[in-house]
Scaffold this motif. Structure first.
Motif, short mmCIF file in Angstrom:
data_model
loop_
_atom_site.label_atom_id
_atom_site.label_comp_id
_atom_site.label_asym_id
_atom_site.label_seq_id
_atom_site.Cartn_x
_atom_site.Cartn_y
_atom_site.Cartn_z
N TRP A 1 -1.39 -6.98 5.34
CA TRP A 1 -0.60 -7.78 4.40
C TRP A 1 -1.30 -7.91 3.06
CZ3 TRP A 1 4.18 -7.94 5.59
CH2 TRP A 1 4.56 -7.95 6.92
N THR B 1 14.47 2.29 4.11
CA THR B 1 14.37 1.94 2.70
C THR B 1 15.73 1.56 2.14
OG1 THR B 1 12.48 3.44 2.46
CG2 THR B 1 13.58 2.76 0.45
N HIS C 1 8.37 8.86 2.19
CA HIS C 1 9.62 8.36 1.63
C HIS C 1 10.83 9.04 2.25
CE1 HIS C 1 8.86 5.31 -1.36
NE2 HIS C 1 7.79 5.97 -1.76
N THR D 1 16.73 -1.92 3.46
CA THR D 1 15.99 -3.02 2.85
C THR D 1 16.10 -3.02 1.32
OG1 THR D 1 13.94 -1.73 2.76
CG2 THR D 1 14.32 -3.10 4.73
N PHE D 2 17.04 -2.24 0.81
CA PHE D 2 17.27 -2.15 -0.64
C PHE D 2 16.01 -1.75 -1.41
CE2 PHE D 2 20.40 -5.27 0.90
CZ PHE D 2 21.55 -4.54 0.63
N GLY D 3 15.21 -0.88 -0.83
CA GLY D 3 14.02 -0.35 -1.50
C GLY D 3 12.75 -1.14 -1.29
N LEU D 4 12.83 -2.28 -0.63
CA LEU D 4 11.64 -3.11 -0.45
C LEU D 4 10.64 -2.48 0.52
CD1 LEU D 4 13.18 -6.68 -0.39
CD2 LEU D 4 11.96 -5.55 -2.25
N PHE D 5 11.10 -1.59 1.38
CA PHE D 5 10.19 -0.94 2.31
C PHE D 5 9.19 -0.04 1.58
CE2 PHE D 5 8.98 2.14 5.65
CZ PHE D 5 8.55 1.24 6.59
N SER D 6 9.48 0.32 0.34
CA SER D 6 8.54 1.14 -0.43
C SER D 6 7.22 0.41 -0.65
CB SER D 6 9.15 1.57 -1.76
OG SER D 6 9.40 0.46 -2.57
N PHE D 7 7.26 -0.94 -0.67
CA PHE D 7 6.00 -1.68 -0.79
C PHE D 7 5.16 -1.54 0.47
CE2 PHE D 7 8.60 -4.18 -3.86
CZ PHE D 7 7.88 -3.81 -4.99
N LEU E 1 1.58 -4.37 -4.38
CA LEU E 1 2.60 -5.00 -5.22
C LEU E 1 2.04 -5.29 -6.61
CD1 LEU E 1 5.47 -6.38 -5.24
CD2 LEU E 1 4.25 -8.47 -4.69
N SER F 1 1.42 -2.01 -8.47
CA SER F 1 2.68 -1.45 -8.99
C SER F 1 3.12 -2.20 -10.24
CB SER F 1 3.76 -1.55 -7.93
OG SER F 1 3.44 -0.80 -6.81
#
Length: 117
Positions: A93, A59, A52, A62-68, A100, A103
């Motif tokens: 994928w 991150t 992280h 991408t507004f936090g979407l890279f955490s996925f 996802l 989570s």
């Protein structure tokens, strides 16, 4: 939610997701799911914070979407440690998709547990 409860939720989620999405995700048996939950928790404790920090710029972009993507990578690492013959994903994928859903399940259980007390 305590550590043991999170292990139980992840174990049950692994087994459930392997039944719901058999072409994407495979878990050999219940004991493998327990081992994979434990390995994932250890990786999340030591490796995930480093990833992280290293991926903080992307991150933010991408507004936090890279955490996925990081979560999917953690599941791929878990698969490599546990063994690809017993705990496997059909593709990267599918690991991101399973992360996802995992989570989402963890957030529902955590919110239910927090509202109960």
């Amino acid at each position: 939610m305590t550590y043991f409860q999170r292990l139980v939720v992840n174990t049950l989620a692994f087994i459930s997701l392997s039944v719901i999405f058999p072409s994407m995700f495979y878990v050999g048996n219940f004991m493998i799911a327990v081992i994979a939950s434990f390995v994932l928790s250890i990786l999340n404790l030591f490796i995930r914070p480093i990833l992280h920090i290293l991926s903080l710029p992307i991150t933010i972009l991408t507004f936090g979407l890279f955490s996925f993507v990081i979560n999917g990578f953690m599941l791929i690492m878990t698969s490599n440690i546990v063994g690809k013959t017993e705990f496997a994903f059909s593709s990267f994928w599918s690991a991101i998709f399973i992360s996802l859903v995992l989570s989402f399940v963890n957030s529902i259980v955590s919110n239910y547990h927090a509202s109960k007390y």
